[in-house]
Design a protein around this motif. Structure first.
Motif, PDB file in Angstrom:
ATOM      1  N   PHE A  15       0.826  -1.201   0.000  1.00 43.64           N
ATOM      2  CA  PHE A  15       0.000   0.000   0.000  1.00 43.64           C
ATOM      3  C   PHE A  15       0.866   1.258   0.000  1.00 43.64           C
ATOM      4  N   SER A  16       1.942   1.247   0.779  1.00 43.25           N
ATOM      5  CA  SER A  16       2.849   2.399   0.821  1.00 43.25           C
ATOM      6  C   SER A  16       3.548   2.601  -0.514  1.00 43.25           C
ATOM      7  N   ALA A  17       3.912   1.500  -1.164  1.00 43.91           N
ATOM      8  CA  ALA A  17       4.598   1.600  -2.451  1.00 43.91           C
ATOM      9  C   ALA A  17       3.700   2.224  -3.510  1.00 43.91           C
ATOM     10  N   LYS A  18       2.397   1.953  -3.420  1.00 38.72           N
ATOM     11  CA  LYS A  18       1.448   2.516  -4.379  1.00 38.72           C
ATOM     12  C   LYS A  18       1.203   4.000  -4.129  1.00 38.72           C
ATOM     13  N   ALA A  19       1.653   4.499  -2.981  1.00 40.62           N
ATOM     14  CA  ALA A  19       1.291   5.860  -2.573  1.00 40.62           C
ATOM     15  C   ALA A  19       2.498   6.776  -2.481  1.00 40.62           C
ATOM     16  N   GLN A  20       3.502   6.567  -3.313  1.00 40.25           N
ATOM     17  CA  GLN A  20       4.716   7.361  -3.223  1.00 40.25           C
ATOM     18  C   GLN A  20       4.490   8.829  -3.568  1.00 40.25           C
ATOM     19  N   HIS A  21       3.441   9.111  -4.368  1.00 38.50           N
ATOM     20  CA  HIS A  21       3.189  10.494  -4.770  1.00 38.50           C
ATOM     21  C   HIS A  21       2.386  11.256  -3.727  1.00 38.50           C
ATOM     22  N   LEU A  22       1.963  10.592  -2.658  1.00 37.03           N
ATOM     23  CA  LEU A  22       1.173  11.240  -1.627  1.00 37.03           C
ATOM     24  C   LEU A  22       2.090  11.796  -0.532  1.00 37.03           C
ATOM     25  N   THR A  23       1.488  12.456   0.454  1.00 37.77           N
ATOM     26  CA  THR A  23       2.241  13.096   1.520  1.00 37.77           C
ATOM     27  C   THR A  23       2.310  12.178   2.739  1.00 37.77           C
ATOM     28  N   HIS A  24       3.487  12.070   3.340  1.00 35.54           N
ATOM     29  CA  HIS A  24       3.724  11.115   4.416  1.00 35.54           C
ATOM     30  C   HIS A  24       4.179  11.814   5.696  1.00 35.54           C
ATOM     31  N   ASP A  25       3.798  11.232   6.835  1.00 37.32           N
ATOM     32  CA  ASP A  25       4.305  11.625   8.148  1.00 37.32           C
ATOM     33  C   ASP A  25       4.828  10.385   8.853  1.00 37.32           C
ATOM     34  N   VAL A  26       5.733  10.595   9.819  1.00 39.49           N
ATOM     35  CA  VAL A  26       6.127   9.529  10.735  1.00 39.49           C
ATOM     36  C   VAL A  26       6.004  10.072  12.154  1.00 39.49           C
ATOM     37  N   GLY A  27       5.721   9.176  13.088  1.00 35.48           N
ATOM     38  CA  GLY A  27       5.556   9.624  14.461  1.00 35.48           C
ATOM     39  C   GLY A  27       6.055   8.603  15.466  1.00 35.48           C
ATOM     40  N   PHE A  28       6.388   9.091  16.647  1.00 31.86           N
ATOM     41  CA  PHE A  28       6.786   8.240  17.771  1.00 31.86           C
ATOM     42  C   PHE A  28       5.919   8.603  18.963  1.00 31.86           C
ATOM     43  N   PHE A  29       5.365   7.566  19.622  1.00 29.61           N
ATOM     44  CA  PHE A  29       4.461   7.779  20.743  1.00 29.61           C
ATOM     45  C   PHE A  29       4.896   6.939  21.940  1.00 29.61           C
ATOM     46  N   VAL A  30       4.590   7.442  23.127  1.00 31.66           N
ATOM     47  CA  VAL A  30       4.830   6.707  24.358  1.00 31.66           C
ATOM     48  C   VAL A  30       3.665   6.985  25.305  1.00 31.66           C
ATOM     49  N   GLY A  31       3.321   5.981  26.101  1.00 35.78           N
ATOM     50  CA  GLY A  31       2.210   6.163  27.025  1.00 35.78           C
ATOM     51  C   GLY A  31       1.971   4.923  27.855  1.00 35.78           C
ATOM     52  N   THR A  32       0.744   4.720  28.249  1.00 34.87           N
ATOM     53  CA  THR A  32       0.383   3.577  29.080  1.00 34.87           C
ATOM     54  C   THR A  32      -0.729   2.781  28.417  1.00 34.87           C
ATOM     55  N   ALA A  33      -0.779   1.492  28.753  1.00 33.48           N
ATOM     56  CA  ALA A  33      -1.851   0.607  28.318  1.00 33.48           C
ATOM     57  C   ALA A  33      -2.403  -0.093  29.552  1.00 33.48           C
ATOM     58  N   THR A  34      -3.701   0.000  29.763  1.00 31.10           N
ATOM     59  CA  THR A  34      -4.356  -0.673  30.884  1.00 31.10           C
ATOM     60  C   THR A  34      -5.293  -1.728  30.315  1.00 31.10           C
ATOM     61  N   ILE A  35      -5.073  -2.987  30.693  1.00 31.16           N
ATOM     62  CA  ILE A  35      -5.791  -4.095  30.093  1.00 31.16           C
ATOM     63  C   ILE A  35      -6.812  -4.686  31.062  1.00 31.16           C
ATOM     64  N   GLN A  36      -8.019  -4.952  30.548  1.00 33.72           N
ATOM     65  CA  GLN A  36      -9.080  -5.610  31.304  1.00 33.72           C
ATOM     66  C   GLN A  36      -9.072  -7.094  30.953  1.00 33.72           C
ATOM     67  N   THR A  37      -8.982  -7.944  31.965  1.00 35.35           N
ATOM     68  CA  THR A  37      -8.842  -9.381  31.752  1.00 35.35           C
ATOM     69  C   THR A  37      -9.753 -10.140  32.712  1.00 35.35           C
ATOM     70  N   ASP A  38      -9.558 -11.455  32.789  1.00 34.26           N
ATOM     71  CA  ASP A  38     -10.299 -12.277  33.744  1.00 34.26           C
ATOM     72  C   ASP A  38      -9.752 -12.132  35.153  1.00 34.26           C
ATOM     73  N   TYR A  39      -8.632 -11.453  35.310  1.00 31.37           N
ATOM     74  CA  TYR A  39      -8.159 -11.092  36.640  1.00 31.37           C
ATOM     75  C   TYR A  39      -8.989  -9.909  37.117  1.00 31.37           C
ATOM     76  N   GLY A  40      -9.263  -9.885  38.407  1.00 33.29           N
ATOM     77  CA  GLY A  40     -10.079  -8.795  38.924  1.00 33.29           C
ATOM     78  C   GLY A  40     -11.531  -9.210  39.013  1.00 33.29           C
ATOM     79  N   GLN A  41     -12.401  -8.236  39.217  1.00 35.70           N
ATOM     80  CA  GLN A  41     -13.825  -8.486  39.380  1.00 35.70           C
ATOM     81  C   GLN A  41     -14.568  -7.984  38.153  1.00 35.70           C
ATOM     82  N   ARG A  42     -15.429  -8.816  37.582  1.00 36.37           N
ATOM     83  CA  ARG A  42     -16.120  -8.473  36.355  1.00 36.37           C
ATOM     84  C   ARG A  42     -16.902  -7.171  36.496  1.00 36.37           C
ATOM     85  N   ASP A  43     -16.816  -6.342  35.442  1.00 37.09           N
ATOM     86  CA  ASP A  43     -17.518  -5.060  35.358  1.00 37.09           C
ATOM     87  C   ASP A  43     -17.085  -4.069  36.436  1.00 37.09           C
TER      88      ASP A  43
END
Length: 265
Positions: A15-43
């Motif tokens: 897809f990127s190769a087909k779009a060489q004539h278009l405008t591109h950005d690159v970015g770097f991000f950092v942050g947190t991820a909080t995951i809901q699983t079967d650990y803990g109490q439902r809802d």
């Protein structure tokens, strides 16, 4: 590398190769991820307190506002859309059971309190971002528009590794250290795995300069599997699939941005 990941990876490259004539950005991000699983109490979101990890992302953006086509008018849909390809790594998140069922001295409470788990994951995906303000106007070097909020929708392929331990002993040699609902061999899935995930979110960009934007994003990621955390008991309180919330900030660089793209023909 698993076959679904190969297919998605080569799709992004093609897809990127087909779009060489278009405008591109690159970015770097950092942050947190909080995951809901079967650990803990439902809802009970607060019962999953501590199920968080650092999250790092590399992103590539493709936008279309500079494409000279008959359908790309001043207020066209293409002037509000970017396609984002992303590589994301989530460091190890630690799981413990919390909530009312861990209280007291019953066998179940002791077994739940003793359980510990972890997960780390690598994600690759693509999503569409719809910006509320015209991107041509936002990118223009002398524009007074500084903020541009957006909504996003996409798909990710997640490869993960999880663990399970108990303070009461080795559950593989003595399954009775686990609560009864996890003693069936089909009710645990500990080790490596993979799944697809739906992503929905939003955020905003802030224009720092002609070449740089600051960005903040919120992302909800819903896994198409209930085995991501290593637990998949066929019981009412554990029937929900895993999901997580990403909160990230980052910086975006315009690769082939030029004020000349705004010149009228």
């Amino acid at each position: 590398m698993r076959k679904p990941l190969k297919i998605l990876f080569f799709f992004l490259i093609a897809f990127s190769a087909k779009a060489q004539h278009l405008t591109h950005d690159v970015g770097f991000f950092v942050g947190t991820a909080t995951i809901q699983t079967d650990y803990g109490q439902r809802d009970n979101f607060l019962s999953s307190y501590g199920n968080s990890a650092l999250s790092f992302s590399l992103a590539h953006y493709l936008h279309f506002f500079n494409v000279d086509t008959r359908w790309n008018s001043e207020d066209d849909f293409a002037n509000h859309v970017m396609i984002k390809s992303e590589l994301n790594f989530m460091t190890k998140a630690n799981f413990r059971h919390h909530g009312k069922y861990t209280l007291g001295n019953s066998d179940l409470a002791r077994q739940l309190r003793a359980m510990k788990g972890t997960i780390s994951s690598f994600n690759i995906g693509v999503q569409a971002e719809y910006y509320l303000k015209d991107l041509r106007e936002f990118m223009f070097p002398y524009s007074e528009t500084k903020w541009n909020p957006y909504l996003s929708l996409g798909l990710k392929y997640s490869s993960y590794k999880n663990t399970l331990t108990s303070d009461l002993g080795d559950w593989r040699s003595d399954i009775t250290v686990l609560p009864l609902k996890y003693r069936d061999p089909s009710h645990t899935a500990v080790g490596s795995g993979s799944t697809f995930a739906l992503t929905v979110g939003g955020g905003t960009r802030y224009k720092l300069s002609e070449k740089f934007d600051l960005a903040a994003n919120f992302n909800w990621q819903y896994f198409f599997s209930d085995a991501v955390d290593g637990l998949q008991a066929d019981v009412l309180e554990n029937k929900n699939k895993e999901w997580l919330i990403h909160l990230q900030v980052g910086i975006i660089y315009h690769l082939n941005f030029s004020g000349g793209i705004f010149c009228k023909k």
